[in-house]
Write an enzyme that holds these catalytic residues in place. Structure first.
Site, PDB file in Angstrom:
ATOM      1  N   GLY A 105       0.781  -1.241   0.000  1.00 13.32           N
ATOM      2  CA  GLY A 105       0.000   0.000   0.000  1.00 13.32           C
ATOM      3  C   GLY A 105       0.807   1.281   0.000  1.00 13.32           C
ATOM      4  N   ASN A 150       1.441   3.139  -2.611  1.00 16.56           N
ATOM      5  CA  ASN A 150       0.722   4.122  -3.452  1.00 16.56           C
ATOM      6  C   ASN A 150      -0.475   4.699  -2.702  1.00 16.56           C
ATOM      7  OD1 ASN A 150       1.789   4.516  -6.315  1.00 16.56           O
ATOM      8  ND2 ASN A 150       2.001   2.309  -6.000  1.00 16.56           N
ATOM      9  N   ILE A 209     -10.752  -7.318 -12.021  1.00 19.86           N
ATOM     10  CA  ILE A 209     -12.029  -6.678 -11.680  1.00 19.86           C
ATOM     11  C   ILE A 209     -13.112  -7.296 -12.566  1.00 19.86           C
ATOM     12  CG2 ILE A 209     -13.293  -4.475 -11.687  1.00 19.86           C
ATOM     13  CD1 ILE A 209     -11.117  -4.469  -9.606  1.00 19.86           C
ATOM     14  N   ASN A 217      -6.059   2.513 -12.677  1.00 18.29           N
ATOM     15  CA  ASN A 217      -4.972   1.627 -12.245  1.00 18.29           C
ATOM     16  C   ASN A 217      -3.628   2.302 -12.483  1.00 18.29           C
ATOM     17  OD1 ASN A 217      -3.755  -0.886 -11.417  1.00 18.29           O
ATOM     18  ND2 ASN A 217      -3.351  -1.331 -13.569  1.00 18.29           N
ATOM     19  N   HIS A 267       0.366   1.285 -13.449  1.00 18.75           N
ATOM     20  CA  HIS A 267       1.192   0.189 -13.959  1.00 18.75           C
ATOM     21  C   HIS A 267       2.640   0.668 -14.007  1.00 18.75           C
ATOM     22  CE1 HIS A 267       1.983  -3.519 -16.093  1.00 18.75           C
ATOM     23  NE2 HIS A 267       2.752  -2.834 -16.910  1.00 18.75           N
ATOM     24  N   GLU A 288       5.936   6.576  -9.178  1.00 15.45           N
ATOM     25  CA  GLU A 288       4.535   6.179  -8.978  1.00 15.45           C
ATOM     26  C   GLU A 288       3.912   7.031  -7.872  1.00 15.45           C
ATOM     27  OE1 GLU A 288       3.505   1.997  -8.723  1.00 15.45           O
ATOM     28  OE2 GLU A 288       5.475   1.452  -9.459  1.00 15.45           O
TER      29      GLU A 288
HETATM   30  C1  GRF Z   1       3.083  -0.857  -7.753  1.00 14.23           C
HETATM   31  O1  GRF Z   1       4.341  -1.061  -8.329  1.00 14.23           O
HETATM   32  C2  GRF Z   1       2.037  -0.674  -8.836  1.00 14.23           C
HETATM   33  O2  GRF Z   1       2.527  -0.086  -9.994  1.00 14.23           O
HETATM   34  C3  GRF Z   1       1.625  -2.093  -9.128  1.00 14.23           C
HETATM   35  O3  GRF Z   1       1.655  -2.739  -7.878  1.00 14.23           O
HETATM   36  C4  GRF Z   1       2.583  -2.096  -7.021  1.00 14.23           C
HETATM   37  C5  GRF Z   1       1.859  -1.755  -5.749  1.00 14.23           C
HETATM   38  O4  GRF Z   1       2.723  -1.271  -4.756  1.00 14.23           O
HETATM   39  N1  GRF Z   1       0.337  -2.120  -9.793  1.00 14.23           N
HETATM   40  P1  GRF Z   1       2.131  -0.662  -3.404  1.00 14.23           P
HETATM   41  O5  GRF Z   1       1.282  -1.741  -2.763  1.00 14.23           O
HETATM   42  O6  GRF Z   1       1.340   0.554  -3.751  1.00 14.23           O
HETATM   43  O7  GRF Z   1       3.319  -0.341  -2.563  1.00 14.23           O
END
Ligand code: GRF
Length: 216
Positions: A14, A16, A95, A109, A111, A181
């Site tokens: 988590g 992000n 999903i 999403n 990526h 990200e």
């Molecule tokens: C991230 O690298 C995102 O791009 C991918 O999954 C990972 C999630 O990381 N879809 P986090 O759980 O947000 O640390």
């Protein structure tokens, strides 16, 4: 317009989610995260959400007889909470199509590569970065996009390139991209909260200030 209501779906650590939460906290996003949903009851993301007083939901297809039933429960819980957008942040489950039909172009999403390269079924986690290194491309990056019924395929909202260094391996590249990200996803969430993203066919149109495109 009221504050935009977001739900986060995630399966793991988590980071992000934390980055988005921080920007909400600092006031740059006109919205709230109303709940965090995970298929994994032990996910760190749920722990973080609890600490910050955000409602957590643990839901998995295996709790239901059919995917359709699972999907309708999910749709109902999102409607109940007046969710405008669903943010996938490391959510490792597909999903259901029914869910996407109930929230057309409302599921987003992130990526960790520049789509359409290095995306699609099987490209998740470290596999993405491994494939990037093996192919020898010089740029990878971040893509934030709407979700449709095909993996990593919906309209792209934002991309940012990250150079692949000669010394990089999958792990170092993943860590470097993750830094971006954490800047890219909150930015897009801000744009959505401001209603600056419109969709025309398979493209998105951005109507915010030009300088917001730059990631520092
Ligand atoms: C991230 O690298 C995102 O791009 C991918 O999954 C990972 C999630 O990381 N879809 P986090 O759980 O947000 O640390």
């Amino acid at each position: 317009m009221g504050r935009t209501q977001f739900a986060v779906f995630a399966s793991g650590r988590g980071s992000n989610f934390s980055a988005i939460y921080d920007q909400i906290h600092s006031g740059s996003i006109d919205g709230d995260i109303v709940c965090v949903l995970s298929n994994n009851k032990d996910a760190q993301v749920l722990e973080k959400a609890r600490q910050w007083g955000i409602e957590t939901l643990h839901q998995n297809t295996s709790h239901y007889a059919t995917v359709a039933e699972f999907s309708s429960v999910l749709v109902h819980s999102m409607h109940e909470r007046n969710v405008d957008y669903i943010l996938l942040a490391g959510y490792m489950k597909k999903i259901p199509a029914d869910f996407l039909r109930a929230f057309p172009q409302k599921v987003v999403n992130i990526h960790p590569a520049l789509l359409p390269a290095f995306g699609g079924k099987g490209f998740y986690g470290e596999r993405v970065h491994q494939a990037v290194i093996e192919r020898g491309v010089k740029w990878s990056g971040v893509t934030v996009h709407f979700v449709d019924e095909i993996y990593d395929h919906g309209p792209i909202i934002f991309q940012w390139p990250v150079r692949v260094g000669d010394e990089d391996n999958a792990e170092t590249l993943a860590a470097h991209i993750l830094e971006y990200e954490h800047k890219a996803y909150p930015k897009v969430v801000r744009w959505l909260s401001k209603d600056w993203i419109q969709i025309q066919k398979n493209r998105t149109i951005y109507s915010g200030p030009e300088e917001e495109w730059i990631l520092e």
